[in-house]
Enzyme design. Structure first.
Site, short mmCIF file in Angstrom:
data_model
loop_
_atom_site.label_atom_id
_atom_site.label_comp_id
_atom_site.label_asym_id
_atom_site.label_seq_id
_atom_site.Cartn_x
_atom_site.Cartn_y
_atom_site.Cartn_z
N ASN A 33 31.62 28.63 30.18
CA ASN A 33 30.83 29.85 29.98
C ASN A 33 31.28 30.68 28.78
OD1 ASN A 33 33.19 30.41 31.50
ND2 ASN A 33 32.31 32.30 32.29
N GLU A 92 41.80 30.82 38.27
CA GLU A 92 40.82 31.90 38.17
C GLU A 92 39.47 31.28 38.49
OE1 GLU A 92 38.05 34.11 37.54
OE2 GLU A 92 38.28 33.71 35.40
N CYS A 142 32.11 35.19 34.93
CA CYS A 142 32.66 35.36 36.27
C CYS A 142 32.70 36.82 36.70
CB CYS A 142 34.05 34.74 36.36
SG CYS A 142 35.23 35.42 35.18
N GLU A 150 46.42 36.47 35.16
CA GLU A 150 46.57 36.20 33.74
C GLU A 150 46.66 37.53 33.01
OE1 GLU A 150 44.32 32.05 32.96
OE2 GLU A 150 42.99 33.73 33.35
#
Length: 479
Positions: free
Chosen positions: A150, A248, A282, A460
């Site tokens: 993405n 993630e 996301c 992260e």
């Protein structure tokens, strides 16, 4: 002749050992425009060997030298910004104007972690007159970085940069759907003077190249961004091998609008936070909860604004929504629109495939708004990851909190209110790793990034990433 991309191993571009390639499609046209290596475990083994050999030199290189090299990579990305943005748009389907902003962020990722290489420090703890303890933060060795389709280069660099800054060597795999900018990154790294073998890029399918990375006994940590089902599989392989994992994963993010919010700002930002990058982020808000006194007003305004969004040619600045990344995903999103209808939802706008002039065979879907669905239905519980949102009215803080927290995911929430106490109160109770109050996607790279529940494991960003890519060792010196 069809262009064939290559793996980047030990500082050189090389074909896959099998000689096999996958077709790489341009989403806006639906046509094959290049081919990407269908790499095998043998390619991953070559990449690992190169990384293993490079590790002693890279891990002991002075922090200032690491900084210089990583900063030159950032400069290389900046210099080739337009080339990379055009490649990203062609590969992923997003508008070029949006790709440019993401390429900027890719450069920022390297620049940010270049400075982190200079600033990352050990801790010490004095035991009065008895002893002193200090903590060494040492690189892990060879790590695996697997990124999604993405935000291709943006998220690829978000993983690679901190891994390198912490002194590791990397075997990385971009998505097979969006390999092009990752392929270009190898040349940028060579031009910046990154030693051969420090970064190795292997293309291919998750079931072959990806599986070889996560199951390799010498690769001690896995950083992955992608779907929850894939993350679950990675955990099932990596956990028994005692690898470190940063996962993630998916999201079903709530966007909560209270009546006391700045509605004009909430509406304009919600259009962006719902449909930017075709909803394939996301962090996009896919469930929009609106306090009942302003439900009709906000609903009508959202529909009016979304109908203005131009969907089509990614080269045009006026195109706000591009093409869906693949036919497979295009069909999935359309199937969820049909599911919403079957569950009793009312389509307020969109809800159909589009065929823009000149791009009739591309994978375009009109931005879609749906109302009339219960918060517990499948449409409101499962990740669609496309230009589709639902509207749900609510009457109280308690009811919207229950609905917002009702999914298996917990990545991000956007909260719109003018009440400071409510903002703090709900921020503490929302089961997500990120809460944006009266804004969306306002990112500080120093902050921890990640989700709760099935949205992931670990964090992260900033020191969180540097800590993930190192092993702590306590040393105690008795006086």
């Amino acid at each position: 002749m069809m262009e064939k991309l290559s793996n980047f191993i030990n500082g050189a571009y090389t074909p896959p050992e099998t000689g096999l390639y996958l077709d790489n499609y341009q989403p806006a046209t639906g046509e094959v425009y290049s081919q990407v290596p269908d790499s095998s475990p043998a390619d991953v083994e070559r990449a690992y060997s190169a990384a293993e050999q490079a590790f002693p030199g890279w891990s002991t290189l002075a922090a200032e030298e690491k900084f210089k090299i990583l900063n030159r990579i950032a400069e290389g990305i900046d210099t080739r910004r337009e080339e990379l943005a055009q490649a990203e748009s062609r590969d992923q389907g997003k508008p070029v104007w949006l790709a440019r902003t993401e390429i900027n962020r890719a450069g920022q990722n390297f620049r940010f972690f270049a400075t982190a290489a200079l600033q990352f420090a050990s801790e010490s703890h004095s035991m009065e007159d008895r002893a002193i303890n200090y903590t060494l933060r040492q690189p892990i060795g060879v790590v695996g970085c697997i990124s999604p389709w993405n935000l291709p280069l943006y998220l690829f660099t978000w993983k690679i940069a901190p891994a390198l800054a912490a002194g590791n060597c990397v075997v990385a795999k971009p998505s097979e759907f969006t390999p092009y900018t990752a392929a270009l990154l190898g040349q940028i790294c060579n031009d910046a003077g990154l030693p051969a073998g420090v970064l190795n890029i292997v293309h291919g399918l998750g079931g072959s190249a990806g599986q070889a990375i996560i199951s390799h006994p010498g690769i001690k940590a896995i950083s992955f961004t992608g779907g929850t089902a894939t993350g679950r599989h990675i955990a099932s392989v990596a956990a028994p091998m005692f690898k470190k994992m940063s996962l993630e994963l998916g999201g079903k993010n709530p966007n909560i609008i209270f009546a006391d919010a700045d509605l004009e700002k909430a509406i304009s930002t919600t259009v962006r936070s719902s449909f930017q990058n075709q909803g394939e982020i996301c962090l996009c808000g896919s469930r929009v909860f609106i306090e009942r006194p302003v439900y009709e007003k906000v609903k009508n305004a959202l529909v009016e604004e979304v109908k203005k969004l131009k969907t089509g040619n990614p080269q045009l600045d006026e195109s706000r929504v591009g093409a869906i990344v693949s036919r497979q995903h295009y069909e999935k999103v359309l199937s969820y629109i049909q599911l919403a209808k079957d569950e009793g939802g009312t389509i307020l706008c969109g809800g159909e495939a589009l065929h823009p002039p000149g791009f009739e065979n591309g994978w375009f879907i009109a931005p879609t708004i749906i109302e009339g669905l219960d918060a517990a239905c499948r449409t409101n519980q499962e990740e669609i990851f496309g230009p589709v949102i639902t509207l749900i009215p609510f009457d109280s803080e308690e009811s919207v909190l229950t609905m917002a927290n009702s999914t298996a995911y917990g990545l991000a929430t956007t909260l719109w209110t003018g009440n400071l106490s409510r903002a703090h109160r709900l921020a503490g109770k929302l089961q997500t790793g990120i809460v944006w109050v009266n804004c969306w996607l306002l990112r500080d790279l120093r902050t921890p990034f990640g989700g709760t529940k099935q949205s992931g494991v670990g964090r992260e960003g900033g020191w969180e990433a540097m800590r993930f890519f190192t092993e702590p060792k306590n040393v105690c010196i008795a006086y």
